[in-house]
Each structure stands twice: as C-alpha cells, then as structure tokens.
Design a protein around this motif. Sequence first.
Motif, PDB file in Angstrom:
ATOM      1  N   GLN A  60       0.829  -1.211   0.000  1.00 57.72           N
ATOM      2  CA  GLN A  60       0.000   0.000   0.000  1.00 57.72           C
ATOM      3  C   GLN A  60       0.862   1.258   0.000  1.00 57.72           C
ATOM      4  O   GLN A  60       0.605   2.200  -0.750  1.00 57.72           O
ATOM      5  CB  GLN A  60      -0.950   0.000   1.184  1.00 57.72           C
ATOM      6  N   TYR A  61       1.904   1.279   0.835  1.00 59.72           N
ATOM      7  CA  TYR A  61       2.761   2.461   0.884  1.00 59.72           C
ATOM      8  C   TYR A  61       3.563   2.639  -0.398  1.00 59.72           C
ATOM      9  O   TYR A  61       3.725   3.755  -0.890  1.00 59.72           O
ATOM     10  CB  TYR A  61       3.682   2.420   2.103  1.00 59.72           C
ATOM     11  N   THR A  63       2.671   1.634  -3.410  1.00 55.54           N
ATOM     12  CA  THR A  63       1.714   2.084  -4.419  1.00 55.54           C
ATOM     13  C   THR A  63       1.454   3.583  -4.282  1.00 55.54           C
ATOM     14  O   THR A  63       1.447   4.318  -5.276  1.00 55.54           O
ATOM     15  CB  THR A  63       0.393   1.296  -4.296  1.00 55.54           C
ATOM     16  N   GLY A  64       1.261   4.032  -3.052  1.00 56.03           N
ATOM     17  CA  GLY A  64       1.048   5.456  -2.813  1.00 56.03           C
ATOM     18  C   GLY A  64       2.252   6.289  -3.220  1.00 56.03           C
ATOM     19  O   GLY A  64       2.107   7.368  -3.803  1.00 56.03           O
ATOM     20  N   ILE A  66       4.511   5.527  -5.525  1.00 52.44           N
ATOM     21  CA  ILE A  66       4.605   5.538  -6.991  1.00 52.44           C
ATOM     22  C   ILE A  66       3.605   6.522  -7.581  1.00 52.44           C
ATOM     23  O   ILE A  66       3.927   7.291  -8.494  1.00 52.44           O
ATOM     24  CB  ILE A  66       4.408   4.118  -7.559  1.00 52.44           C
ATOM     25  N   LYS A  67       2.386   6.538  -7.043  1.00 52.31           N
ATOM     26  CA  LYS A  67       1.379   7.491  -7.520  1.00 52.31           C
ATOM     27  C   LYS A  67       1.831   8.926  -7.268  1.00 52.31           C
ATOM     28  O   LYS A  67       1.661   9.801  -8.129  1.00 52.31           O
ATOM     29  CB  LYS A  67       0.043   7.239  -6.833  1.00 52.31           C
ATOM     30  N   ALA A  68       2.411   9.171  -6.103  1.00 51.94           N
ATOM     31  CA  ALA A  68       2.888  10.522  -5.772  1.00 51.94           C
ATOM     32  C   ALA A  68       4.023  10.938  -6.705  1.00 51.94           C
ATOM     33  O   ALA A  68       4.071  12.094  -7.160  1.00 51.94           O
ATOM     34  CB  ALA A  68       3.335  10.577  -4.320  1.00 51.94           C
ATOM     35  N   GLU A  69       4.927  10.014  -7.008  1.00 49.77           N
ATOM     36  CA  GLU A  69       6.028  10.325  -7.921  1.00 49.77           C
ATOM     37  C   GLU A  69       5.507  10.650  -9.318  1.00 49.77           C
ATOM     38  O   GLU A  69       5.978  11.581  -9.956  1.00 49.77           O
ATOM     39  CB  GLU A  69       7.013   9.155  -7.993  1.00 49.77           C
ATOM     40  N   LYS A  70       4.533   9.873  -9.787  1.00 47.10           N
ATOM     41  CA  LYS A  70       3.953  10.141 -11.106  1.00 47.10           C
ATOM     42  C   LYS A  70       3.265  11.497 -11.126  1.00 47.10           C
ATOM     43  O   LYS A  70       3.362  12.240 -12.101  1.00 47.10           O
ATOM     44  CB  LYS A  70       2.961   9.040 -11.490  1.00 47.10           C
ATOM     45  N   GLY A  71       2.562  11.820 -10.037  1.00 47.33           N
ATOM     46  CA  GLY A  71       1.903  13.128  -9.946  1.00 47.33           C
ATOM     47  C   GLY A  71       2.908  14.263  -9.954  1.00 47.33           C
ATOM     48  O   GLY A  71       2.696  15.288 -10.613  1.00 47.33           O
ATOM     49  N   LYS A  73       5.936  14.187 -11.290  1.00 47.68           N
ATOM     50  CA  LYS A  73       6.507  14.277 -12.642  1.00 47.68           C
ATOM     51  C   LYS A  73       5.553  14.988 -13.578  1.00 47.68           C
ATOM     52  O   LYS A  73       5.965  15.786 -14.413  1.00 47.68           O
ATOM     53  CB  LYS A  73       6.834  12.881 -13.176  1.00 47.68           C
ATOM     54  N   SER A  74       4.266  14.697 -13.435  1.00 53.02           N
ATOM     55  CA  SER A  74       3.259  15.344 -14.280  1.00 53.02           C
ATOM     56  C   SER A  74       3.234  16.845 -14.021  1.00 53.02           C
ATOM     57  O   SER A  74       3.170  17.643 -14.955  1.00 53.02           O
ATOM     58  CB  SER A  74       1.889  14.726 -14.003  1.00 53.02           C
TER      59      SER A  74
END
Length: 96
Positions: A60-61, A63-64, A66-71, A73-74
């Motif tokens: 869970q951590y 995944t969170g 990775i989502k934060a890193e993608k956000g 980068k965006s």
Amino acid sequence: MGDISIKINIADRVYPLRVEAEEEEVIRHAAKLINEKIKELQENYAVRDKQDLLSMCVLQYATGMIKAEKGAKSQDAGLEQSIHELDDLLTDFFRK
C-alpha cells in the motif's frame, strides 16, 4: 547533530537503529503509521500472520509513493511547458 541510538517497534518486533538526531521524529512517526496500518489491515481482513500484514502494508505504501512520484513528474512537466511558453512570449515581445 550526530547519530543517536533508538529502538523502534514494528509489528511487535523491536529494531535497534542508529539514526541522525534530526531524523528521529520522522522515523518514529513512520513506525507509528506502519503499526496503525497493520492494525487496520488485521481488523479488516482475516489475516493474522505478521509477515503477510507487513507485506500488505508495504504494498500500500509503495503504491502510494509511486502514484505521488507520477503526480510530481506530471506537475513538473506542466511547469516546464508553462516556462517554455512564457519564454516564447517574452522572446517575441522583446523582438518587436
């Protein structure tokens, strides 16, 4: 500040660590969040094995994160695009 020795309890196991003094609060807070997540998972699922609970917690951590890193980068890409557009506008303005 220098290194200090602390003991962190995660999933009913004690881990002795040497950490920078300024990192102690963050590490203790992280351990607290992990233990709370393990307790939550234990209450919501029929899982009692600490290893399984730790694995679910890490998943869970991660995944969170990775989502934060993608956000991030965006957002960086959007900011970079805005800077290029501003640079183009200023270049055009000063050429006139």
